[in-house]
Design a protein around this motif. Structure first.
Motif, PDB file in Angstrom:
ATOM      1  N   TYR A  65       2.981   6.179 -10.287  1.00 36.02           N
ATOM      2  CA  TYR A  65       4.102   5.637 -11.338  1.00 36.02           C
ATOM      3  C   TYR A  65       4.788   4.476 -10.996  1.00 36.02           C
ATOM      4  N   LEU A  66       5.384   3.686 -12.025  1.00 41.59           N
ATOM      5  CA  LEU A  66       5.886   2.624 -11.863  1.00 41.59           C
ATOM      6  C   LEU A  66       7.582   2.258 -12.007  1.00 41.59           C
ATOM      7  N   GLN A  67       7.965   1.485 -11.487  1.00 38.04           N
ATOM      8  CA  GLN A  67       9.345   1.333 -11.489  1.00 38.04           C
ATOM      9  C   GLN A  67       9.653  -0.212 -12.064  1.00 38.04           C
ATOM     10  N   TRP A  68      10.394  -0.414 -12.961  1.00 45.08           N
ATOM     11  CA  TRP A  68      10.505  -1.625 -13.640  1.00 45.08           C
ATOM     12  C   TRP A  68      11.996  -2.049 -13.087  1.00 45.08           C
ATOM     13  N   LEU A  69      12.143  -3.115 -12.249  1.00 50.11           N
ATOM     14  CA  LEU A  69      13.398  -3.632 -11.895  1.00 50.11           C
ATOM     15  C   LEU A  69      13.718  -5.079 -12.369  1.00 50.11           C
ATOM     16  N   HIS A  70      15.083  -5.377 -12.171  1.00 50.24           N
ATOM     17  CA  HIS A  70      15.754  -6.425 -12.976  1.00 50.24           C
ATOM     18  C   HIS A  70      16.912  -6.918 -12.056  1.00 50.24           C
ATOM     19  N   TYR A  71      16.780  -8.366 -12.027  1.00 48.98           N
ATOM     20  CA  TYR A  71      17.821  -9.036 -11.284  1.00 48.98           C
ATOM     21  C   TYR A  71      18.444 -10.301 -11.654  1.00 48.98           C
ATOM     22  N   LYS A  72      19.371 -11.003 -11.633  1.00 52.96           N
ATOM     23  CA  LYS A  72      19.995 -11.932 -12.133  1.00 52.96           C
ATOM     24  C   LYS A  72      19.604 -13.240 -11.255  1.00 52.96           C
ATOM     25  N   ILE A  81      15.711  -0.420 -13.889  1.00 57.26           N
ATOM     26  CA  ILE A  81      15.994  -0.240 -15.248  1.00 57.26           C
ATOM     27  C   ILE A  81      14.995   0.779 -16.060  1.00 57.26           C
ATOM     28  N   LEU A  82      14.105   0.961 -15.364  1.00 57.80           N
ATOM     29  CA  LEU A  82      13.013   2.073 -16.202  1.00 57.80           C
ATOM     30  C   LEU A  82      12.186   2.574 -14.828  1.00 57.80           C
ATOM     31  N   ASP A  83      12.051   4.044 -14.889  1.00 59.82           N
ATOM     32  CA  ASP A  83      11.118   4.766 -13.871  1.00 59.82           C
ATOM     33  C   ASP A  83      10.424   5.534 -14.925  1.00 59.82           C
ATOM     34  N   THR A  84       9.121   5.528 -14.840  1.00 62.36           N
ATOM     35  CA  THR A  84       8.064   5.891 -15.645  1.00 62.36           C
ATOM     36  C   THR A  84       8.033   7.134 -15.261  1.00 62.36           C
ATOM     37  N   ARG A  85       8.219   7.893 -14.215  1.00 61.54           N
ATOM     38  CA  ARG A  85       8.055   9.242 -13.807  1.00 61.54           C
ATOM     39  C   ARG A  85       9.399   9.900 -14.791  1.00 61.54           C
ATOM     40  N   ILE A  86      10.614   9.164 -14.938  1.00 59.23           N
ATOM     41  CA  ILE A  86      11.749   9.912 -15.711  1.00 59.23           C
ATOM     42  C   ILE A  86      11.105   9.898 -17.182  1.00 59.23           C
ATOM     43  N   PHE A 122      10.076  -7.554 -12.490  1.00 63.85           N
ATOM     44  CA  PHE A 122       8.910  -7.142 -11.761  1.00 63.85           C
ATOM     45  C   PHE A 122       8.831  -5.607 -11.782  1.00 63.85           C
ATOM     46  N   CYS A 123       7.631  -5.364 -11.281  1.00 62.44           N
ATOM     47  CA  CYS A 123       7.341  -3.751 -11.334  1.00 62.44           C
ATOM     48  C   CYS A 123       6.838  -3.390  -9.901  1.00 62.44           C
ATOM     49  N   SER A 124       7.005  -2.162  -9.616  1.00 62.61           N
ATOM     50  CA  SER A 124       6.596  -1.955  -8.382  1.00 62.61           C
ATOM     51  C   SER A 124       6.358  -0.349  -8.451  1.00 62.61           C
ATOM     52  N   THR A 125       4.944   0.256  -7.819  1.00 60.62           N
ATOM     53  CA  THR A 125       4.482   1.276  -7.788  1.00 60.62           C
ATOM     54  C   THR A 125       5.135   2.380  -7.009  1.00 60.62           C
ATOM     55  N   VAL A 126       5.470   3.680  -7.393  1.00 64.18           N
ATOM     56  CA  VAL A 126       6.058   4.577  -6.412  1.00 64.18           C
ATOM     57  C   VAL A 126       5.240   5.150  -5.566  1.00 64.18           C
ATOM     58  N   GLY A 127       5.866   5.151  -4.355  1.00 61.70           N
ATOM     59  CA  GLY A 127       5.031   5.795  -3.397  1.00 61.70           C
ATOM     60  C   GLY A 127       3.671   5.122  -2.734  1.00 61.70           C
ATOM     61  N   ASN A 128       3.877   3.789  -3.068  1.00 65.08           N
ATOM     62  CA  ASN A 128       2.699   2.895  -2.547  1.00 65.08           C
ATOM     63  C   ASN A 128       3.253   1.613  -2.198  1.00 65.08           C
ATOM     64  N   LYS A 129       3.193   1.457  -0.852  1.00 63.63           N
ATOM     65  CA  LYS A 129       3.448   0.133  -0.092  1.00 63.63           C
ATOM     66  C   LYS A 129       2.639  -0.861  -0.556  1.00 63.63           C
ATOM     67  N   LEU A 130       3.359  -1.925  -0.975  1.00 62.23           N
ATOM     68  CA  LEU A 130       2.614  -3.498  -1.426  1.00 62.23           C
ATOM     69  C   LEU A 130       2.427  -3.924  -0.183  1.00 62.23           C
ATOM     70  N   LYS A 131       1.379  -4.856   0.064  1.00 62.32           N
ATOM     71  CA  LYS A 131       1.041  -5.719   1.005  1.00 62.32           C
ATOM     72  C   LYS A 131       1.652  -6.947   1.054  1.00 62.32           C
ATOM     73  N   ARG A 132       2.455  -7.126  -0.438  1.00 64.34           N
ATOM     74  CA  ARG A 132       2.807  -8.514  -0.522  1.00 64.34           C
ATOM     75  C   ARG A 132       3.974  -8.239  -1.612  1.00 64.34           C
ATOM     76  N   GLU A 133       4.827  -9.297  -1.745  1.00 62.39           N
ATOM     77  CA  GLU A 133       5.943  -9.313  -2.729  1.00 62.39           C
ATOM     78  C   GLU A 133       5.282  -9.285  -4.263  1.00 62.39           C
ATOM     79  N   PRO A 134       5.651  -8.348  -5.330  1.00 59.30           N
ATOM     80  CA  PRO A 134       5.034  -8.482  -6.547  1.00 59.30           C
ATOM     81  C   PRO A 134       5.357  -9.779  -7.153  1.00 59.30           C
ATOM     82  N   ASP A 135       4.667 -10.018  -8.170  1.00 55.01           N
ATOM     83  CA  ASP A 135       4.630 -11.022  -9.144  1.00 55.01           C
ATOM     84  C   ASP A 135       5.833 -10.728 -10.128  1.00 55.01           C
TER      85      ASP A 135
END
Length: 424
Positions: A65-72, A81-86, A122-135
């Motif tokens: 599942y994905l999480q969408w994150l936002h920052y200034k 701002i959005l968790d696809t599981r919820i 940017f988006c991030s997968t839940v429960g899976n550690k990325l090897k680098r920062e997301p785009d």
């Protein structure tokens, strides 16, 4: 239309990559794409099991599942701002939604953009550690053009201070300038500019300036030059100034003398706003009244009863103005008239004529006498008296003296001429 990048100084992250620059319009919709293929690791497989491996990758992607994150500005302050599981379990009403674009991408849908939506995503997968920062994708909000401008003014009266107000409705970003001019000159005063935010992130501004209108400002135009990132706007205001009647123009301007039977014509011109009620008044009696800017009175065969002080009056809600001119009428002389002035003038005229006649008579007599004396001296013989005169000599001298006119005769002639003149 220019694009406003409000957050160009923000930090993406030490290893993150800014792959997309997305522009949006306030109250519009936008789609942001996120790549997460690197978060799914596949093992090296032989060609014989290639199809099976692709199916396995799809199943793995669906399980992450994905999480969408936002920052200034700073990534460490990013908020989810959005968790696809919820969303899958109990989707609440939201402006955000996520969808799988392909095996390697996900899409974030934002409806009804607000100014607060600007920033980095940017988006991030839940429960899976990325090897680098997301785009990371950066969302910028385009400038919003001014939707409306309007003046708010109270009724203007000459010499009465007031405040001119200009409202500028819904624009973005906040920075805006307003310049007040009348004709080609800067309007005197210190304008005040206030900007107020709206819930959708746009702004409205109010510009105010103190102003003291004059009678001469009526029908003049005030121009406001509005400068904003989205556009330059020119707004005009035509002034309507109320003022009392200005000094009246009466024609003719000097006092008038007319003979009985002549034509009398008077004009009066007024300038005011609103239009004044004008009147011609003679010795307290209203002759003519009308709401106008030009009032004329005409009297044919003027008589003695028409003489007097003619006053022109102009009155409106702002005040009153009056101007006057005197009219004198001279009557014609009639036989048997007993008017005191006529009799006096006649008496003076007769006295003058009588005096001139007397003077003329005396001058004529003196001239004639002088001529006669000169002629007699030339014609009459000289009388020589001997040393012993005789009686005949004395008689001759008496006869010559008796032929000269006496003083009494002169007085008799003057009296007779005077009596004849009086009879006239």
């Amino acid at each position: 239309m220019s694009v406003t990048n409000l957050y160009s100084t923000g930090k993406i992250g030490c290893n993150a990559q800014l792959t997309t620059d997305v522009s949006g319009v306030l109250n519009g919709d936008v789609i942001i794409t996120c790549k997460y293929a690197e978060s799914i690791q596949t093992t090296t497989l032989t060609p014989k099991v290639k199809v099976t491996t692709e199916i396995s990758i799809v199943r793995v992607a669906e399980q992450h599942y994905l999480q969408w994150l936002h920052y200034k500005h700073v990534r460490k302050n990013a908020q989810v701002i959005l968790d696809t599981r919820i969303v899958h379990r109990c989707p609440p009403p939201s402006r955000y939604s996520s969808s799988m674009g392909s095996l390697h991408t996900a899409q974030l849908h934002i409806k009804g953009l607000l100014v607060s939506d600007a920033g980095f995503y940017f988006c991030s997968t839940v429960g899976n550690k990325l090897k680098r920062e997301p785009d990371v994708s950066q969302l910028v909000i385009k400038a919003v053009s001014i939707s409306e401008t309007s003046f708010l003014t109270s009724p203007l009266e000459a010499n009465k201070p007031t405040i001119l107000v200009l409202n500028v409705i819904r624009f973005y970003p906040k920075k805006i300038e307003v310049d007040w001019q009348m004709g080609k000159k800067q309007l005197q005063g210190n304008p005040v500019l206030l900007a107020n935010p709206h819930c959708d992130g746009t702004f409205s501004a109010t510009s105010m300036i103190a102003f003291v209108p004059q009678a001469g400002d009526h029908d003049r135009t005030i121009i406001c030059h509005i400068t904003h990132e989205s556009a330059k706007v020119r707004k005009t205001l035509k002034l309507r100034v109320s003022y009392a009647p200005l000094p009246l123009t009466v024609q003719p301007q000097e006092d008038i003398v007319k003979m009985e039977g002549d034509l009398l014509e008077l004009r009066c011109i007024s300038k005011s706003n609103p239009i004044s009620k004008m009147s011609w008044i003679l010795n307290g009696k209203v002759l003519l009244a009308k709401a106008t800017t030009h009032l004329r009175i005409r009297v044919e065969n003027v008589s003695l009863s028409d003489q007097g002080n003619y006053s022109c009056s102009a009155e409106n809600s702002q005040g009153t103005r009056t101007s006057s001119v005197a009219v004198n009428v001279i009557g014609s002389v009639q036989p048997g008239a007993t008017d005191e002035h006529t009799g006096l003038a006649a008496g003076i005229s007769i006295s003058v004529v009588l005096l001139l006649t007397i003077v003329t008579s005396i001058a004529t007599y003196a001239f004639v006498r002088k001529r006669r004396m000169a002629g007699r001296q030339a014609e009459e013989p000289m009388y020589v008296v001997p040393s012993q005169p005789t009686v005949d000599v004395y008689e001759t001298l008496k006869v010559a003296d008796s032929q000269k006119p006496s003083t009494q005769k002169v007085h008799d002639v003057i009296y007779a001429n005077t009596e004849q003149i009086r009879k006239l």
